[in-house]
Design a protein around this motif. Sequence first.
Motif, PDB file in Angstrom:
ATOM      1  N   THR A  47       0.843  -1.205   0.000  1.00  0.00           N
ATOM      2  CA  THR A  47       0.000   0.000   0.000  1.00  0.00           C
ATOM      3  C   THR A  47       0.878   1.254   0.000  1.00  0.00           C
ATOM      4  O   THR A  47       1.825   1.351   0.775  1.00  0.00           O
ATOM      5  CB  THR A  47      -0.893   0.021   1.270  1.00  0.00           C
ATOM      6  OG1 THR A  47      -1.663  -1.172   1.276  1.00  0.00           O
ATOM      7  CG2 THR A  47      -1.802   1.240   1.300  1.00  0.00           C
ATOM      8  N   ASN A  48       0.536   2.196  -0.882  1.00  0.00           N
ATOM      9  CA  ASN A  48       1.274   3.460  -0.950  1.00  0.00           C
ATOM     10  C   ASN A  48       0.321   4.605  -0.598  1.00  0.00           C
ATOM     11  O   ASN A  48      -0.531   4.965  -1.399  1.00  0.00           O
ATOM     12  CB  ASN A  48       1.824   3.640  -2.372  1.00  0.00           C
ATOM     13  CG  ASN A  48       2.575   4.943  -2.522  1.00  0.00           C
ATOM     14  OD1 ASN A  48       2.705   5.721  -1.581  1.00  0.00           O
ATOM     15  ND2 ASN A  48       3.081   5.182  -3.729  1.00  0.00           N
ATOM     16  N   PRO A  49       0.458   5.217   0.604  1.00  0.00           N
ATOM     17  CA  PRO A  49      -0.485   6.266   1.008  1.00  0.00           C
ATOM     18  C   PRO A  49      -0.434   7.485   0.098  1.00  0.00           C
ATOM     19  O   PRO A  49      -1.424   8.214  -0.011  1.00  0.00           O
ATOM     20  CB  PRO A  49      -0.045   6.633   2.428  1.00  0.00           C
ATOM     21  CG  PRO A  49       1.286   6.032   2.630  1.00  0.00           C
ATOM     22  CD  PRO A  49       1.446   4.910   1.653  1.00  0.00           C
ATOM     23  N   PHE A  50       0.694   7.706  -0.596  1.00  0.00           N
ATOM     24  CA  PHE A  50       0.806   8.859  -1.495  1.00  0.00           C
ATOM     25  C   PHE A  50       0.022   8.625  -2.798  1.00  0.00           C
ATOM     26  O   PHE A  50      -0.208   9.552  -3.553  1.00  0.00           O
ATOM     27  CB  PHE A  50       2.272   9.183  -1.789  1.00  0.00           C
ATOM     28  CG  PHE A  50       2.957   9.832  -0.606  1.00  0.00           C
ATOM     29  CD1 PHE A  50       2.841  11.194  -0.376  1.00  0.00           C
ATOM     30  CD2 PHE A  50       3.689   9.063   0.294  1.00  0.00           C
ATOM     31  CE1 PHE A  50       3.450  11.794   0.730  1.00  0.00           C
ATOM     32  CE2 PHE A  50       4.301   9.648   1.401  1.00  0.00           C
ATOM     33  CZ  PHE A  50       4.180  11.013   1.621  1.00  0.00           C
ATOM     34  N   ALA A  51      -0.353   7.372  -3.043  1.00  0.00           N
ATOM     35  CA  ALA A  51      -1.140   7.079  -4.248  1.00  0.00           C
ATOM     36  C   ALA A  51      -2.640   7.084  -3.945  1.00  0.00           C
ATOM     37  O   ALA A  51      -3.460   6.888  -4.825  1.00  0.00           O
ATOM     38  CB  ALA A  51      -0.727   5.714  -4.808  1.00  0.00           C
ATOM     39  N   GLU A  52      -2.998   7.293  -2.667  1.00  0.00           N
ATOM     40  CA  GLU A  52      -4.416   7.286  -2.262  1.00  0.00           C
ATOM     41  C   GLU A  52      -4.880   8.720  -2.077  1.00  0.00           C
ATOM     42  O   GLU A  52      -4.144   9.532  -1.508  1.00  0.00           O
ATOM     43  CB  GLU A  52      -4.576   6.567  -0.909  1.00  0.00           C
ATOM     44  CG  GLU A  52      -3.959   5.199  -0.850  1.00  0.00           C
ATOM     45  CD  GLU A  52      -4.961   4.102  -1.111  1.00  0.00           C
ATOM     46  OE1 GLU A  52      -6.159   4.346  -0.894  1.00  0.00           O
ATOM     47  OE2 GLU A  52      -4.530   3.017  -1.539  1.00  0.00           O
ATOM     48  N   ASP A  53      -6.097   8.998  -2.473  1.00  0.00           N
ATOM     49  CA  ASP A  53      -6.653  10.339  -2.297  1.00  0.00           C
ATOM     50  C   ASP A  53      -6.753  10.670  -0.803  1.00  0.00           C
ATOM     51  O   ASP A  53      -7.411   9.949  -0.056  1.00  0.00           O
ATOM     52  CB  ASP A  53      -8.051  10.365  -2.951  1.00  0.00           C
ATOM     53  CG  ASP A  53      -8.354  11.732  -3.510  1.00  0.00           C
ATOM     54  OD1 ASP A  53      -7.405  12.538  -3.604  1.00  0.00           O
ATOM     55  OD2 ASP A  53      -9.533  11.984  -3.827  1.00  0.00           O
ATOM     56  N   GLY A  54      -6.064  11.704  -0.363  1.00  0.00           N
ATOM     57  CA  GLY A  54      -6.123  12.110   1.052  1.00  0.00           C
ATOM     58  C   GLY A  54      -5.462  11.124   1.985  1.00  0.00           C
ATOM     59  O   GLY A  54      -5.675  11.172   3.203  1.00  0.00           O
ATOM     60  N   GLY A  55      -4.640  10.227   1.435  1.00  0.00           N
ATOM     61  CA  GLY A  55      -4.031   9.152   2.230  1.00  0.00           C
ATOM     62  C   GLY A  55      -3.152   9.663   3.361  1.00  0.00           C
ATOM     63  O   GLY A  55      -3.234   9.174   4.501  1.00  0.00           O
ATOM     64  N   VAL A  56      -2.348  10.667   3.069  1.00  0.00           N
ATOM     65  CA  VAL A  56      -1.393  11.165   4.066  1.00  0.00           C
ATOM     66  C   VAL A  56      -2.140  11.843   5.216  1.00  0.00           C
ATOM     67  O   VAL A  56      -1.808  11.639   6.397  1.00  0.00           O
ATOM     68  CB  VAL A  56      -0.391  12.130   3.388  1.00  0.00           C
ATOM     69  CG1 VAL A  56       0.509  12.785   4.409  1.00  0.00           C
ATOM     70  CG2 VAL A  56       0.441  11.360   2.355  1.00  0.00           C
ATOM     71  N   ALA A  57      -3.172  12.628   4.879  1.00  0.00           N
ATOM     72  CA  ALA A  57      -3.959  13.305   5.926  1.00  0.00           C
ATOM     73  C   ALA A  57      -4.650  12.263   6.808  1.00  0.00           C
ATOM     74  O   ALA A  57      -4.738  12.429   8.033  1.00  0.00           O
ATOM     75  CB  ALA A  57      -4.993  14.220   5.282  1.00  0.00           C
ATOM     76  N   LYS A  58      -5.099  11.167   6.187  1.00  0.00           N
ATOM     77  CA  LYS A  58      -5.771  10.111   6.974  1.00  0.00           C
ATOM     78  C   LYS A  58      -4.788   9.502   7.973  1.00  0.00           C
ATOM     79  O   LYS A  58      -5.136   9.243   9.121  1.00  0.00           O
ATOM     80  CB  LYS A  58      -6.273   8.995   6.044  1.00  0.00           C
ATOM     81  CG  LYS A  58      -7.627   9.289   5.425  1.00  0.00           C
ATOM     82  CD  LYS A  58      -8.122   8.072   4.641  1.00  0.00           C
ATOM     83  CE  LYS A  58      -9.026   8.550   3.511  1.00  0.00           C
ATOM     84  NZ  LYS A  58      -9.113   7.637   2.403  1.00  0.00           N
ATOM     85  N   ILE A  59      -3.557   9.276   7.515  1.00  0.00           N
ATOM     86  CA  ILE A  59      -2.554   8.696   8.427  1.00  0.00           C
ATOM     87  C   ILE A  59      -2.314   9.641   9.608  1.00  0.00           C
ATOM     88  O   ILE A  59      -2.333   9.215  10.771  1.00  0.00           O
ATOM     89  CB  ILE A  59      -1.230   8.408   7.675  1.00  0.00           C
ATOM     90  CG1 ILE A  59      -1.430   7.207   6.750  1.00  0.00           C
ATOM     91  CG2 ILE A  59      -0.081   8.152   8.651  1.00  0.00           C
ATOM     92  CD1 ILE A  59      -0.177   6.695   6.080  1.00  0.00           C
ATOM     93  N   ALA A  60      -2.115  10.933   9.318  1.00  0.00           N
ATOM     94  CA  ALA A  60      -1.853  11.907  10.398  1.00  0.00           C
ATOM     95  C   ALA A  60      -3.021  11.911  11.391  1.00  0.00           C
ATOM     96  O   ALA A  60      -2.806  11.884  12.615  1.00  0.00           O
ATOM     97  CB  ALA A  60      -1.630  13.289   9.801  1.00  0.00           C
ATOM     98  N   ALA A  61      -4.239  11.913  10.869  1.00  0.00           N
ATOM     99  CA  ALA A  61      -5.418  11.960  11.744  1.00  0.00           C
ATOM    100  C   ALA A  61      -5.533  10.678  12.573  1.00  0.00           C
ATOM    101  O   ALA A  61      -5.820  10.728  13.780  1.00  0.00           O
ATOM    102  CB  ALA A  61      -6.677  12.161  10.901  1.00  0.00           C
ATOM    103  N   ASN A  62      -5.285   9.533  11.940  1.00  0.00           N
ATOM    104  CA  ASN A  62      -5.406   8.260  12.663  1.00  0.00           C
ATOM    105  C   ASN A  62      -4.351   8.114  13.764  1.00  0.00           C
ATOM    106  O   ASN A  62      -4.642   7.569  14.835  1.00  0.00           O
ATOM    107  CB  ASN A  62      -5.320   7.082  11.687  1.00  0.00           C
ATOM    108  CG  ASN A  62      -6.571   6.974  10.832  1.00  0.00           C
ATOM    109  OD1 ASN A  62      -7.633   7.455  11.218  1.00  0.00           O
ATOM    110  ND2 ASN A  62      -6.442   6.358   9.669  1.00  0.00           N
ATOM    111  N   LEU A  63      -3.151   8.608  13.506  1.00  0.00           N
ATOM    112  CA  LEU A  63      -2.100   8.525  14.531  1.00  0.00           C
ATOM    113  C   LEU A  63      -2.465   9.420  15.719  1.00  0.00           C
ATOM    114  O   LEU A  63      -2.325   9.020  16.878  1.00  0.00           O
ATOM    115  CB  LEU A  63      -0.734   8.956  13.959  1.00  0.00           C
ATOM    116  CG  LEU A  63      -0.118   8.059  12.868  1.00  0.00           C
ATOM    117  CD1 LEU A  63       1.239   8.605  12.421  1.00  0.00           C
ATOM    118  CD2 LEU A  63       0.038   6.614  13.337  1.00  0.00           C
ATOM    119  N   ALA A  64      -2.956  10.631  15.414  1.00  0.00           N
ATOM    120  CA  ALA A  64      -3.342  11.565  16.484  1.00  0.00           C
ATOM    121  C   ALA A  64      -4.478  10.965  17.315  1.00  0.00           C
ATOM    122  O   ALA A  64      -4.446  10.967  18.550  1.00  0.00           O
ATOM    123  CB  ALA A  64      -3.747  12.903  15.878  1.00  0.00           C
TER     124      ALA A  64
END
Length: 342
Positions: free
Chosen positions: A73-90
């Motif tokens: 899985t590549n989060p940079f290839a997913e729409d809004g993937g990086v923001a989702k990771i930041a939100a989920n970690l927080a």
Amino acid sequence: MRIGVLTGGGDCPGLNAAIRAIVRKGVEHCGHEFVGYRDGWRGPLEADSRPLGVPEVRGILPRGGTILGSSRTNPFAEDGGVAKIAANLAQAGVDGLIAIGGEDTLRVAARLHEEEGIHVVGVPKTIDNDLNATDYTFGFDTAVNIAMEAIDRLHTTADSHHRVLIVEVMGRHAGWIAFHAGLAGGANVILIPEQRFDVERVCEFVGRRFESRYAPIIVVAEGAEPVGGVPEAGDDKLDAFGHVRLGGIAHWLEGEIERRTGKETRATVLGHVQRGGTPTAFDRVLATRFGLHAVDAVGSGRWGTMTALRGTDIQLVQLTEATAELKVVPEALFGEAEVFFG
Ligand code: F6P
């Protein structure tokens, strides 16, 4: 601190040894808590995690694979993937991540750190040994030993039947497995992605080997290509990082050698056998040491770094340096194996 751990990309022997070392040192010596993210970057992307305490890592040191699962899985290839990771970690109260992976997984880790300020420490693994900035990655030694044993076995049956036997090993852009296993197993020809090969020359080596009472063994990396043309790829499926699925060069070569020399030729593709099963002692120790040093890096806030083997020392290097380019087999080193061709 609360730390997330993930394993991404192709799995390899030693991943569980690294996870165990991280958790044992982190919990028992540093008072950290761990969250195990499932299937590489898919875990933090979809907030899919599992508990990861000392009881969960008991007994896993010699086990192949990864208890956390893996994916490409590549989060940079997913729409809004990086923001989702930041939100989920927080949301999960996770202060930082330890990402265990190869080139693709660690490139994502480097970008998350550089571009998004997400706290990540990298641990290098791959059977391909093609990560820059570390002398070795764990998984490689096990894969080489599996391939070497296969070559040893192929020698005896090749000799009995007076056949040419070709063994295809992994190695998309770098021929480290082919080079080491071929040298250790006494291959008569080694073909790697770094140097295009001439089929006529390979056939000359085949002929020369048959002048003795022994039969030739050819080791070919899956990414090796002949001069003047790439044979058809195995199929054209791309993964999330844009890599074509390789495989097929050994079978192409089988036909070419048989047609040009008249000698019966057969191909063996080792495939995922090279990635499975229990790690060698070397890989267990390297994975364990990488895990211990990754916990130290977390404790001292050295985010954006990766553990690396330099000589016999484990050092921290910048993730950006480690992922800037691939480590390939140097021409001079390959020349050492060519002494035994034919
Ligand atoms: O881990 C890297 C690697 O071993 C490459 O050499 C190979 O091309 C690739 O994995 C194949 O992995 P998969 O079949 O899981 O896509």
